[in-house]
Design an enzyme around this catalytic site. Structure first.
Site, mmCIF file in Angstrom:
data_model
loop_
_atom_site.group_PDB
_atom_site.id
_atom_site.type_symbol
_atom_site.label_atom_id
_atom_site.label_comp_id
_atom_site.label_asym_id
_atom_site.label_seq_id
_atom_site.Cartn_x
_atom_site.Cartn_y
_atom_site.Cartn_z
ATOM 1 N N ASP A 249 -3.729 4.919 -7.723
ATOM 2 C CA ASP A 249 -3.930 4.882 -6.661
ATOM 3 C C ASP A 249 -5.345 4.894 -6.390
ATOM 4 O OD1 ASP A 249 -1.266 6.099 -6.890
ATOM 5 O OD2 ASP A 249 -1.451 5.241 -4.888
HETATM 6 C C1 LIG Z 1 0.766 0.081 -7.611
HETATM 7 S S1 LIG Z 1 0.264 1.609 -6.814
HETATM 8 C C2 LIG Z 1 0.258 3.031 -7.880
HETATM 9 C C3 LIG Z 1 1.663 3.502 -8.080
HETATM 10 O O1 LIG Z 1 1.880 4.021 -9.496
HETATM 11 C C4 LIG Z 1 1.920 4.574 -7.197
HETATM 12 O O2 LIG Z 1 1.182 5.795 -7.522
HETATM 13 C C5 LIG Z 1 2.475 4.238 -5.788
HETATM 14 O O3 LIG Z 1 3.091 3.398 -5.929
HETATM 15 C C6 LIG Z 1 1.783 5.095 -4.856
HETATM 16 O O4 LIG Z 1 2.958 5.791 -4.546
HETATM 17 P P1 LIG Z 1 3.491 5.889 -3.068
HETATM 18 O O5 LIG Z 1 3.421 7.268 -2.800
HETATM 19 O O6 LIG Z 1 4.874 5.524 -3.375
HETATM 20 O O7 LIG Z 1 2.819 4.903 -2.284
#
Ligand SMILES: CSC[C@@H](O)[C@@H](O)C(=O)COP(=O)(O)O
Length: 352
Positions: A249
């Site tokens: 993220d």
């Molecule tokens: C491809 S984004 C990174 C992911 O591994 C993950 O952390 C993600 O999807 C983020 O989570 P979310 O909280 O579902 O938005």
């Protein structure tokens, strides 16, 4: 086979997203008419995943700029409109950096066009819209490159034909414009016949693994097994996992990586089992302004995600909860490297 599409956009200015709250029970698309709709959809996690958040945010502004009813008297007015909406989108969720970087790039373009005498109001409006629309195709291209770079690197380092891969959260077509980041690597390995089996974690408490990644793996007929998060060490030992691949993220300048809660413990476990640990992320997830992971803001999520399954309470009433959405994996545990569209970097050697 066509992959799942989290985001549908056509250049008449029509934007629809797959409502991920309804998955896996139903594939329902909802219409996004403006920036506020996008902000709400991101905040409620109808669309989620760092790249997908930024793309939906950008496209929602393109939708508004395509509406004939949205009129401006001057380039200054257009610029204020763009900046205010981008600033608002950045407040939707704090940890993923992609929306912030997309907002900065768009605002910079708008500032330049506003100052440029050779560009009139309509040309500026068209150029900004085009820039926002390009985020969709750019992300798919980046993900294919990430998938291919990562697959090549793992095959080379493991030097075997059939690989067992563990992954966490959802990093596939549903978290991006298509193909995926970490799941893009899995897709590339599968395409070349190099996947023995994928182990995907449930990813408590929001279950992006069991609801979304498992859905994508079944949809694409990739041999795969679901495990609960607390089975990771046992699975590593028992099944001889070759590599763990996860998304990001926000990656700090030194390679420390914020990703879905539970990523850090997988990296620690991978180290104990001598398993390669990779982070897969586009450059739009790298925040060079943050020196290390300590400065990454971590989103706190509602406690109901832990205490309830759907509408049924499963935790003792009255218990206190701690529900961070993300954790930070130190760069030294990212032993395979950080896989980007420009190639695979040792985690400590990211260069702009
Ligand atoms: C491809 S984004 C990174 C992911 O591994 C993950 O952390 C993600 O999807 C983020 O989570 P979310 O909280 O579902 O938005």
């Amino acid at each position: 086979m066509a992959t799942l599409q989290a985001i549908k956009y056509d250049d008449t200015g029509k934007l629809e997203i797959l409502d991920q709250l309804q998955l896996p029970e139903s594939c329902t698309y909802i219409s996004i008419e403006n920036v506020e709709d996008a902000w709400q959809a991101i905040r409620q996690m109808k669309v989620r995943g760092a790249p997908a958040i930024a793309i939906v945010g950008c496209l929602s502004l393109a939708v508004e700029l395509k509406k004939p009813s949205v009129a401006f008297q001057s380039k200054g007015e257009l610029h204020t409109f763009v900046k205010q909406r981008m600033d608002h989108l950045v407040t939707s969720r704090p940890t993923a950096v992609n929306m912030q970087l997309a907002a900065e790039a768009c605002t910079k373009l708008s500032t330049r066009l506003t100052a440029e005498d050779s560009t009139d109001l309509e040309a500026a409006r068209r150029a900004i819209t085009k820039h926002l629309e390009a985020t969709l195709a750019n992300d798919v291209a980046d993900n294919h490159a990430i998938g291919d770079h990562g697959a090549r690197d793992i095959l080379q380092k493991r030097n075997k034909d059939k690989l067992r891969i563990m992954t966490h959260c959802n990093t596939g077509s549903l978290a991006t414009a298509g193909y995926g980041t970490a799941l893009g690597i899995v897709r590339s390995l599968h395409k070349s016949g190099n996947v023995d089996r994928v182990y995907c974690t449930e990813t408590r408490p929001y279950n992006q693994g069991s609801r979304l990644t498992a859905f994508e793996l079944v949809y694409e007929k990739i041999p795969s097994t679901l495990i609960c998060d607390n089975m990771a060490a046992a699975a590593m030992k028992q099944f001889g996992i070759d590599a763990v691949v996860v998304g990001a993220d926000r990656v700090a300048a030194n390679g420390d990586t914020a990703n879905k809660i539970g990523t850090y413990q997988l990296a620690v476990l991978a180290k104990s089992h001598q398993i390669l640990f990779y982070v897969a992320a586009p450059f739009s997830s790298i925040d060079f302004d943050i020196a290390n992971g300590a400065a990454i803001p971590i989103e706190e999520r509602p406690h109901g995600e832990m205490t309830h399954t759907g509408s049924v309470r499963t935790a003792a009433a009255g218990i206190d909860c701690w529900n961070p959405g993300f954790d930070v994996t130190p760069a030294e545990l990212i032993t395979g490297g950080i896989v980007t569209e420009r190639g695979v970097f040792p985690a400590h050697q990211l260069v702009r």
